[in-house]
Scaffold this motif. Sequence first.
Motif, mmCIF file in Angstrom:
data_model
loop_
_atom_site.group_PDB
_atom_site.id
_atom_site.type_symbol
_atom_site.label_atom_id
_atom_site.label_comp_id
_atom_site.label_asym_id
_atom_site.label_seq_id
_atom_site.Cartn_x
_atom_site.Cartn_y
_atom_site.Cartn_z
ATOM 1 N N GLY A 32 38.984 -2.264 16.564
ATOM 2 C CA GLY A 32 37.681 -2.904 16.716
ATOM 3 C C GLY A 32 36.620 -1.973 16.155
ATOM 4 N N LEU A 33 35.773 -2.487 15.291
ATOM 5 C CA LEU A 33 34.812 -1.619 14.592
ATOM 6 C C LEU A 33 33.377 -1.961 14.956
ATOM 7 N N ALA A 34 32.533 -0.935 14.854
ATOM 8 C CA ALA A 34 31.119 -1.078 15.195
ATOM 9 C C ALA A 34 30.262 -0.700 13.988
ATOM 10 N N THR A 35 29.011 -1.065 14.041
ATOM 11 C CA THR A 35 28.071 -0.698 12.972
ATOM 12 C C THR A 35 26.960 0.166 13.562
ATOM 13 N N GLY A 36 25.893 0.343 12.806
ATOM 14 C CA GLY A 36 24.815 1.234 13.252
ATOM 15 C C GLY A 36 25.033 2.614 12.651
ATOM 16 N N SER A 37 24.088 3.510 12.909
ATOM 17 C CA SER A 37 24.197 4.852 12.315
ATOM 18 C C SER A 37 25.268 5.687 13.020
ATOM 19 N N THR A 38 25.538 5.388 14.281
ATOM 20 C CA THR A 38 26.427 6.249 15.072
ATOM 21 C C THR A 38 27.847 6.398 14.511
ATOM 22 N N PRO A 39 28.535 5.316 14.139
ATOM 23 C CA PRO A 39 29.920 5.519 13.678
ATOM 24 C C PRO A 39 30.047 6.023 12.239
ATOM 25 N N GLU A 40 28.908 6.304 11.594
ATOM 26 C CA GLU A 40 28.987 6.683 10.171
ATOM 27 C C GLU A 40 29.838 7.931 9.928
ATOM 28 N N THR A 41 29.728 8.934 10.816
ATOM 29 C CA THR A 41 30.503 10.164 10.567
ATOM 30 C C THR A 41 32.004 9.903 10.767
ATOM 31 N N LEU A 42 32.350 9.017 11.683
ATOM 32 C CA LEU A 42 33.760 8.639 11.829
ATOM 33 C C LEU A 42 34.250 7.955 10.547
ATOM 34 N N ASP A 50 43.526 11.072 4.033
ATOM 35 C CA ASP A 50 44.576 10.456 3.216
ATOM 36 C C ASP A 50 45.276 9.332 3.986
ATOM 37 N N LEU A 51 44.666 8.882 5.062
ATOM 38 C CA LEU A 51 45.289 7.804 5.841
ATOM 39 C C LEU A 51 45.176 6.471 5.109
ATOM 40 N N ASP A 52 46.179 5.645 5.325
ATOM 41 C CA ASP A 52 46.221 4.326 4.710
ATOM 42 C C ASP A 52 46.018 3.288 5.814
ATOM 43 N N PHE A 53 44.991 2.483 5.675
ATOM 44 C CA PHE A 53 44.694 1.483 6.710
ATOM 45 C C PHE A 53 45.162 0.085 6.309
ATOM 46 N N SER A 54 45.887 0.008 5.204
ATOM 47 C CA SER A 54 46.189 -1.316 4.647
ATOM 48 C C SER A 54 47.220 -2.108 5.448
ATOM 49 N N LYS A 55 47.737 -1.498 6.504
ATOM 50 C CA LYS A 55 48.639 -2.275 7.367
ATOM 51 C C LYS A 55 47.958 -2.639 8.688
ATOM 52 N N LEU A 56 46.696 -2.229 8.819
ATOM 53 C CA LEU A 56 45.952 -2.509 10.052
ATOM 54 C C LEU A 56 45.029 -3.709 9.880
ATOM 55 N N SER A 57 44.747 -4.357 10.995
ATOM 56 C CA SER A 57 43.707 -5.390 11.005
ATOM 57 C C SER A 57 42.459 -4.793 11.647
ATOM 58 N N SER A 58 41.303 -5.339 11.297
ATOM 59 C CA SER A 58 40.078 -4.904 11.972
ATOM 60 C C SER A 58 39.258 -6.114 12.380
ATOM 61 N N VAL A 59 38.588 -5.957 13.505
ATOM 62 C CA VAL A 59 37.630 -6.978 13.949
ATOM 63 C C VAL A 59 36.324 -6.260 14.248
ATOM 64 N N PRO A 88 40.474 -0.210 2.255
ATOM 65 C CA PRO A 88 40.660 -1.594 2.699
ATOM 66 C C PRO A 88 41.693 -1.718 3.815
ATOM 67 N N PHE A 89 41.444 -2.625 4.728
ATOM 68 C CA PHE A 89 42.396 -2.950 5.774
ATOM 69 C C PHE A 89 43.212 -4.165 5.301
ATOM 70 N N LYS A 90 44.291 -4.443 6.003
ATOM 71 C CA LYS A 90 45.097 -5.632 5.657
ATOM 72 C C LYS A 90 44.234 -6.881 5.748
ATOM 73 N N GLU A 91 43.494 -6.989 6.827
ATOM 74 C CA GLU A 91 42.566 -8.103 7.015
ATOM 75 C C GLU A 91 41.434 -7.607 7.908
ATOM 76 N N SER A 92 40.235 -8.064 7.600
ATOM 77 C CA SER A 92 39.060 -7.623 8.354
ATOM 78 C C SER A 92 38.226 -8.826 8.738
ATOM 79 N N TYR A 93 37.902 -8.915 10.005
ATOM 80 C CA TYR A 93 37.128 -10.052 10.495
ATOM 81 C C TYR A 93 35.763 -9.594 11.009
ATOM 82 N N ILE A 112 40.287 -15.647 16.837
ATOM 83 C CA ILE A 112 40.702 -14.488 16.023
ATOM 84 C C ILE A 112 41.019 -13.306 16.942
ATOM 85 N N LEU A 113 40.167 -13.099 17.939
ATOM 86 C CA LEU A 113 40.387 -11.976 18.863
ATOM 87 C C LEU A 113 41.651 -12.190 19.694
ATOM 88 N N MET A 114 41.931 -13.449 20.000
ATOM 89 C CA MET A 114 43.150 -13.727 20.756
ATOM 90 C C MET A 114 44.391 -13.441 19.908
#
Length: 233
Positions: A32-42, A50-59, A88-93, A112-114
Amino acid sequence: MKLIQVNNAAEGGKKAFDLVKEAMENGLETMGLATGSTPETLYQEMVSSDLDFSKLSSVNLDEYVGLSATDPQSYHMYMHEHLFAQKPFKESYIPNGKATDLSAECQRYEKILMDHPVDLQILGIGRNGHIGFNEPGTAFDTPTHVVELTESTIQANQRYFDKIEDVPTQAISMGIQSIMKSNMIILLAFGTAKAEAIKGMIEGPITEELPASVLQNHPNVIIIADSDATCEL
Ligand code: GLP
C-alpha cells in the motif's frame, strides 16, 4: 506500536526501505503506497536499489477528485514520477479522480482492495492526524469513500498548486477500515508540523477526532519519525 527514532527524513527513508526489503524477502505481494513529501526518501531508496518490484502489486491510498491521471498535481503523476517510471510494479491501482460516478468508483476500489489484500501499508500523517485523506471525524469503520477536505488540509497541500483555488476540495480515499486491514503498517513522520499529531496518535485517546489514533488498535505498526516530529512526546 513500535517507534523508531531517526535523525532526519533521509535516515527515515533508509530505515523504511530496510523494512520493505525484509518484507519482500518474506513474501510481500501487495504494497500500500502513500503520497505527499514524507515518503519521498523511501521512494528514492527504492528507485536507487537493485530490487525488482515487477512481481508486486501496489494500491495507493487516495486521489484528488477532479484531477486526471495526467494532471501534474495528481497522485497518479506523483507515483509515476517518484517510483513507477523507474521501478514499475506488476500492477498499480490508484482511485480514479475523474470517475463520473464517484460512489461506483469507491465500490470498484474496495473490490480491488479485496482482491489485493495489503501486506504492508506505507502511511504519512496529516497535521491534523489524518491518514490517507481520512479527516478528523471519519468513522473508523469507513471503507473507501469520497472525502470533503478540511481547510487545514487544503492549506497544507496548497504548496503543490499555483493558487489555493486550484486545490481540489474533495478526494477519494481508502477508508480507515481499509487501512486497518493491512498486515503491517509503516507510518513515517518528519518535521515539527507533525509533532502534535504524533503525540495524539501515540499518547492520546483512541478517537475519531484524531484518525491516526486508531493505529493503537493495530497489532503491527512501526512509526519512523525524526526528533522534530517526536519533540512533544
Ligand atoms: C496528504 C495525503 C496523505 C499524506 C499527507 C501529509 O493529505 N493524502 O497521505 O500523509 O498529505 O503530507 P506530507 O507528507 O506532504 O506532509
